[in-house]
Motif scaffolding. Structure first.
Motif, mmCIF file in Angstrom:
data_model
loop_
_atom_site.group_PDB
_atom_site.id
_atom_site.type_symbol
_atom_site.label_atom_id
_atom_site.label_comp_id
_atom_site.label_asym_id
_atom_site.label_seq_id
_atom_site.Cartn_x
_atom_site.Cartn_y
_atom_site.Cartn_z
ATOM 1 N N LEU A 154 0.828 -1.207 0.000
ATOM 2 C CA LEU A 154 0.000 0.000 0.000
ATOM 3 C C LEU A 154 0.865 1.261 0.000
ATOM 4 C CD1 LEU A 154 -2.929 -0.897 2.425
ATOM 5 C CD2 LEU A 154 -2.977 -0.761 -0.062
ATOM 6 N N ARG A 155 1.959 1.234 0.744
ATOM 7 C CA ARG A 155 2.870 2.377 0.711
ATOM 8 C C ARG A 155 3.446 2.568 -0.688
ATOM 9 N NH1 ARG A 155 7.541 2.192 4.827
ATOM 10 N NH2 ARG A 155 7.935 4.208 3.842
ATOM 11 N N THR A 156 3.822 1.457 -1.318
ATOM 12 C CA THR A 156 4.369 1.546 -2.671
ATOM 13 C C THR A 156 3.335 2.108 -3.637
ATOM 14 O OG1 THR A 156 5.849 -0.323 -2.252
ATOM 15 C CG2 THR A 156 5.399 0.237 -4.560
ATOM 16 N N ALA A 157 2.089 1.593 -3.541
ATOM 17 C CA ALA A 157 1.032 2.080 -4.423
ATOM 18 C C ALA A 157 0.732 3.551 -4.164
ATOM 19 C CB ALA A 157 -0.231 1.239 -4.239
ATOM 20 N N GLY A 158 0.736 3.954 -2.890
ATOM 21 C CA GLY A 158 0.474 5.348 -2.560
ATOM 22 C C GLY A 158 1.566 6.274 -3.051
ATOM 23 N N SER A 159 2.825 5.780 -3.048
ATOM 24 C CA SER A 159 3.935 6.620 -3.504
ATOM 25 C C SER A 159 3.889 6.877 -5.000
ATOM 26 C CB SER A 159 5.269 5.962 -3.138
ATOM 27 O OG SER A 159 5.482 4.784 -3.905
ATOM 28 N N LEU A 160 3.078 6.110 -5.726
ATOM 29 C CA LEU A 160 2.951 6.293 -7.169
ATOM 30 C C LEU A 160 1.811 7.236 -7.539
ATOM 31 C CD1 LEU A 160 3.542 2.617 -8.379
ATOM 32 C CD2 LEU A 160 5.185 4.488 -8.260
ATOM 33 N N GLU A 161 1.169 7.812 -6.520
ATOM 34 C CA GLU A 161 0.061 8.734 -6.757
ATOM 35 C C GLU A 161 0.570 10.179 -6.801
ATOM 36 O OE1 GLU A 161 -3.314 8.105 -7.225
ATOM 37 O OE2 GLU A 161 -2.699 6.010 -7.416
ATOM 38 N N ILE A 162 -0.022 10.978 -7.648
ATOM 39 C CA ILE A 162 0.325 12.387 -7.746
ATOM 40 C C ILE A 162 -0.059 13.099 -6.448
ATOM 41 C CG2 ILE A 162 -1.898 13.054 -8.752
ATOM 42 C CD1 ILE A 162 -0.330 14.947 -10.608
ATOM 43 N N ARG A 163 0.813 14.016 -6.006
ATOM 44 C CA ARG A 163 0.535 14.791 -4.790
ATOM 45 C C ARG A 163 0.783 16.266 -5.064
ATOM 46 N NH1 ARG A 163 3.872 12.573 0.066
ATOM 47 N NH2 ARG A 163 4.955 11.164 -1.341
ATOM 48 N N THR A 164 0.112 17.110 -4.326
ATOM 49 C CA THR A 164 0.230 18.542 -4.598
ATOM 50 C C THR A 164 0.077 19.367 -3.330
ATOM 51 O OG1 THR A 164 -0.626 20.365 -5.953
ATOM 52 C CG2 THR A 164 -2.222 18.779 -5.105
ATOM 53 N N VAL A 165 0.671 20.557 -3.355
ATOM 54 C CA VAL A 165 0.514 21.555 -2.287
ATOM 55 C C VAL A 165 0.187 22.883 -2.971
ATOM 56 C CG1 VAL A 165 1.621 22.697 -0.327
ATOM 57 C CG2 VAL A 165 2.223 20.338 -0.883
ATOM 58 N N ASN A 166 -0.528 23.739 -2.266
ATOM 59 C CA ASN A 166 -0.948 25.056 -2.784
ATOM 60 C C ASN A 166 -1.949 24.920 -3.931
ATOM 61 O OD1 ASN A 166 0.900 26.114 -0.969
ATOM 62 N ND2 ASN A 166 2.490 26.461 -2.510
ATOM 63 N N LEU A 167 -2.695 23.843 -3.933
ATOM 64 C CA LEU A 167 -3.738 23.641 -4.934
ATOM 65 C C LEU A 167 -4.960 23.089 -4.204
ATOM 66 C CD1 LEU A 167 -3.867 23.935 -8.085
ATOM 67 C CD2 LEU A 167 -3.577 21.453 -8.186
ATOM 68 N N PRO A 168 -6.166 23.640 -4.454
ATOM 69 C CA PRO A 168 -7.346 23.219 -3.685
ATOM 70 C C PRO A 168 -7.870 21.844 -4.113
ATOM 71 C CG PRO A 168 -7.976 24.830 -5.344
ATOM 72 C CD PRO A 168 -6.478 24.729 -5.408
ATOM 73 N N LEU A 199 -8.929 0.188 -1.007
ATOM 74 C CA LEU A 199 -10.044 0.305 -1.943
ATOM 75 C C LEU A 199 -9.915 1.552 -2.812
ATOM 76 C CD1 LEU A 199 -13.036 -0.784 0.334
ATOM 77 C CD2 LEU A 199 -12.087 -2.037 -1.619
ATOM 78 N N ASP A 200 -9.515 2.676 -2.190
ATOM 79 C CA ASP A 200 -9.404 3.907 -2.968
ATOM 80 C C ASP A 200 -8.259 3.824 -3.974
ATOM 81 O OD1 ASP A 200 -10.456 6.625 -3.366
ATOM 82 O OD2 ASP A 200 -8.456 7.256 -2.751
ATOM 83 N N LEU A 201 -7.132 3.236 -3.567
ATOM 84 C CA LEU A 201 -6.007 3.079 -4.499
ATOM 85 C C LEU A 201 -6.379 2.155 -5.651
ATOM 86 C CD1 LEU A 201 -2.977 2.813 -2.034
ATOM 87 C CD2 LEU A 201 -3.506 4.703 -3.574
ATOM 88 N N ALA A 202 -7.143 1.101 -5.335
ATOM 89 C CA ALA A 202 -7.581 0.187 -6.394
ATOM 90 C C ALA A 202 -8.515 0.898 -7.365
ATOM 91 C CB ALA A 202 -8.276 -1.028 -5.773
ATOM 92 N N ARG A 203 -9.413 1.724 -6.826
ATOM 93 C CA ARG A 203 -10.317 2.466 -7.712
ATOM 94 C C ARG A 203 -9.533 3.412 -8.621
ATOM 95 N NH1 ARG A 203 -11.862 7.330 -8.034
ATOM 96 N NH2 ARG A 203 -10.876 7.933 -6.054
ATOM 97 N N ARG A 204 -8.540 4.108 -8.065
ATOM 98 C CA ARG A 204 -7.737 5.023 -8.863
ATOM 99 C C ARG A 204 -6.981 4.288 -9.963
ATOM 100 N NH1 ARG A 204 -5.830 9.913 -6.071
ATOM 101 N NH2 ARG A 204 -7.068 10.289 -4.217
ATOM 102 N N ARG A 205 -6.492 3.080 -9.619
ATOM 103 C CA ARG A 205 -5.668 2.355 -10.573
ATOM 104 C C ARG A 205 -6.508 1.693 -11.679
ATOM 105 N NH1 ARG A 205 -0.641 0.438 -9.824
ATOM 106 N NH2 ARG A 205 -0.490 2.414 -8.718
ATOM 107 N N PHE A 206 -7.618 1.076 -11.307
ATOM 108 C CA PHE A 206 -8.369 0.276 -12.268
ATOM 109 C C PHE A 206 -9.569 1.000 -12.873
ATOM 110 C CE2 PHE A 206 -6.405 -2.840 -9.311
ATOM 111 C CZ PHE A 206 -5.527 -3.412 -10.220
ATOM 112 N N ARG A 207 -10.004 2.096 -12.232
ATOM 113 C CA ARG A 207 -11.112 2.872 -12.797
ATOM 114 C C ARG A 207 -10.770 4.357 -12.758
ATOM 115 N NH1 ARG A 207 -16.814 1.247 -10.363
ATOM 116 N NH2 ARG A 207 -17.386 2.652 -12.053
#
Length: 556
Positions: free
Chosen positions: A102-116, A168-176
């Protein structure tokens, strides 16, 4: 670097050793209290190792610690088979196996600061390892207090539910995935940035970005900063109000590069720059993070960019001298806007009785041909400066600590200056005090510079004050041929055999005062001081102007 390796190895041995010892004591002896204390110590060691080695695989150690705590818990309750503890064990096993992926999957997600946008999943995924260690520590405490097993099960289920929601949320982001990108892409399309600053570099390099942020903001157009390494997200976001986006994958980069973007700026020749240069709809502009005669300043990779913004004609000549053939129309002379706040001293300051000297040793570089570091021979230099009554500002390169030998050498120089300050009262600036000062503040506070080959000399050149350059390769006459900026300074030999002669010229007679002004024009452009930074701003705005606007201006 050797010291960093030793630190990582020590952390690894401590975590594994304590985990095994805790399991042995709790599983094979009756010393439950001592065993639980060892388990907590193993958890603390695991947390420390995660900070030292963020990608560390602690599955085996965490499994041993969890099994040890459950064995101790069972012994403390002393009620035979406890189904709640069995269920707790199963939940813990699932968590131990899931946290890493899960940490590995989360590290592959885009992240941002100063954006709503709300992107809680990657942040929680990144902290699941810490949450698991905290849960095990809580279970050890519950075992020590002999609390009912239901308490342990409830706490484990609570953390397990959080991990399940993340999964569940990471799976949704990845597959849908959402059509047109996720929430970050939608927010960026609303923001309508016109240009971006793209950055990829080793840890500790954020200064390459922060030196440019004030000038990018003065362009007056919406922009964003795109990062490829997560450790830069917090420090760079703290330095600007513009959106800062961490893109760990090419897919994330595709999402961040919205249609409104027209220009991409770069500040180094990082290998990952090619991931962004492939977007042909953008104009790609190399800014560099300093102007110097170092070998990397004539990197052939510069040829991949559409434009190369340089401080002066000397930078263009540098490529030619290195045999790097780049079309002339790619170069744009814009000066070095960062020097606009440097105070200029038009008249030579000769015969200084108590000068302030700025000493800026560089680091050893990634490769031997870029090692210009003078720290190994600097002790003699500082002794001679002190004999002349000089106050020294010692400002080392941010990467100095990456080399243990350099760090030790810098430590000795710092001790030397601190001791002299205590003895004479001269207010030498060293250590944290020097790091807190900007380069501009250091230049304005000094009368002369002693530097290795680096971009500091170009910035100092703007002041008109004298400087000396260390020849760490013992190149003699060839040194000035390779590093022309040294021709308007005083060259200090590696063996310090000419240190008295150089310091006399630097602090007393200054025979090269007139030559420096010609060099200053060639390296930093011949622009009015009151509007110096406007040259860069105008060039940047020109690149951002729509093609039809430029055509209309040309025909008018």
């Amino acid at each position: 670097m050797r010291g960093e390796l030793v630190r990582k190895l020590a952390a690894r041995c401590l975590t594994t050793g304590l985990a095994v010892l805790a399991f042995v004591v709790l599983a094979l002896t009756g010393a439950t209290g001592w065993g639980l204390a060892l388990a907590v110590a193993a958890l603390a060691a695991s947390a420390a190792e995660q900070r030292i080695r963020p990608s560390a695989d602690l599955v085996a150690e965490t499994t041993l610690i969890a099994a040890a705590i459950l064995a101790g818990y069972s012994r403390r309750l002393d009620d035979g088979l406890n189904l709640a503890l069995v269920a707790t064990g199963l939940v813990l096993l699932g968590l131990v196996l899931l946290v890493g992926p899960l940490r590995t999957a989360g590290s592959l997600e885009i992240r941002t600061v100063n954006l709503p946008v709300r992107a809680w999943t990657p942040l929680i995924a990144d902290r699941l390892g810490t949450a698991l260690l905290g849960l095990l520590a809580a279970l050890a405490l519950a075992a020590a207090l002999a609390l009912p097993a239901g308490v342990a099960l409830a706490a484990s289920l609570l953390v397990g539910a959080g991990a399940g929601a993340v999964a569940l949320d990471l799976a949704r982001r990845r597959f849908r995935p959402r059509a047109g990108g996720g929430s970050v892409a939608a927010a960026l399309r609303r923001y309508q940035p016109e240009f971006l600053l793209y950055f990829s570099a080793p840890p500790g390099s954020e200064y390459q970005v922060t030196m440019w942020l004030p000038y990018l903001e003065r362009i007056g157009r919406p922009f964003l900063v795109v990062l490829r390494e997560p450790e830069f997200l917090a420090p760079i976001a703290a330095a600007t109000d513009a959106p800062v986006v961490y893109c760990p994958t090419l897919g994330a980069l595709d999402e961040a590069l919205v249609p409104s973007l027209r220009v991409a700026f770069y500040v180094n020749h990082g290998a990952k720059n090619s991931h962004c240069v492939r977007f042909t709809q953008l104009t790609h502009i190399q800014l560099h993070h300093g102007d110097s005669d170092k070998a990397p300043s004539a990197n052939p990779v510069s040829g991949i960019f559409d434009r190369i913004f340089v401080a002066g004609q000397a930078a263009i000549d540098r490529y030619g001298r290195a045999g790097v053939q780049i079309p002339a129309d790619k170069f744009v002379v814009v000066g070095r806007p960062q020097v606009e706040s440097i105070e200029v001293r038009p008249e030579p300051a000769r015969g200084l009785a108590h000068p302030t000297v700025l000493y800026t040793p560089t680091w050893t570089g990634h490769h031997a041909d870029a090692d210009y570091c003078s720290l190994p021979v600097a002790e003699e230099l500082l002794h001679r400066l002190l004999e002349r009554g000089a106050t020294v500002i010692l400002r080392a390169h941010p990467y100095t600590g990456q080399n243990p030998a350099s760090a030790r050498q810098l430590g000795r120089l710092t001790e030397l200056l601190v001791a002299d300050r205590a003895r004479t009262g001269r207010q030498h600036v060293v250590g944290a005090a020097a790091r807190e000062l900007s380069l501009t503040e250091c230049v304005n506070s000094s009368d002369a510079l002693v530097s290795d080959v680096s971009g500091v000399i170009s910035d100092f050149l703007y002041s008109g004050k004298p400087y000396a350059v260390t020849d760490m390769g013992d190149e003699g006459d060839r040194f000035v041929e390779r590093f022309p900026l040294a021709g308007s300074g005083y060259v200090l030999r590696r063996d310090m055999s000419n240190v008295d002669e150089v310091l006399t010229a630097l602090l007393d007679t200054d025979p090269l005062a007139e030559a420096r002004w010609a060099t200053r024009r060639r390296y930093l452009g011949d622009f009015p001081a009151e509007s110096y930074a406007e040259v860069f701003l105008t060039a940047a705005r020109r690149e951002l102007a729509p093609a039809e606007t430029l055509t209309a201006s040309a025909s008018a």
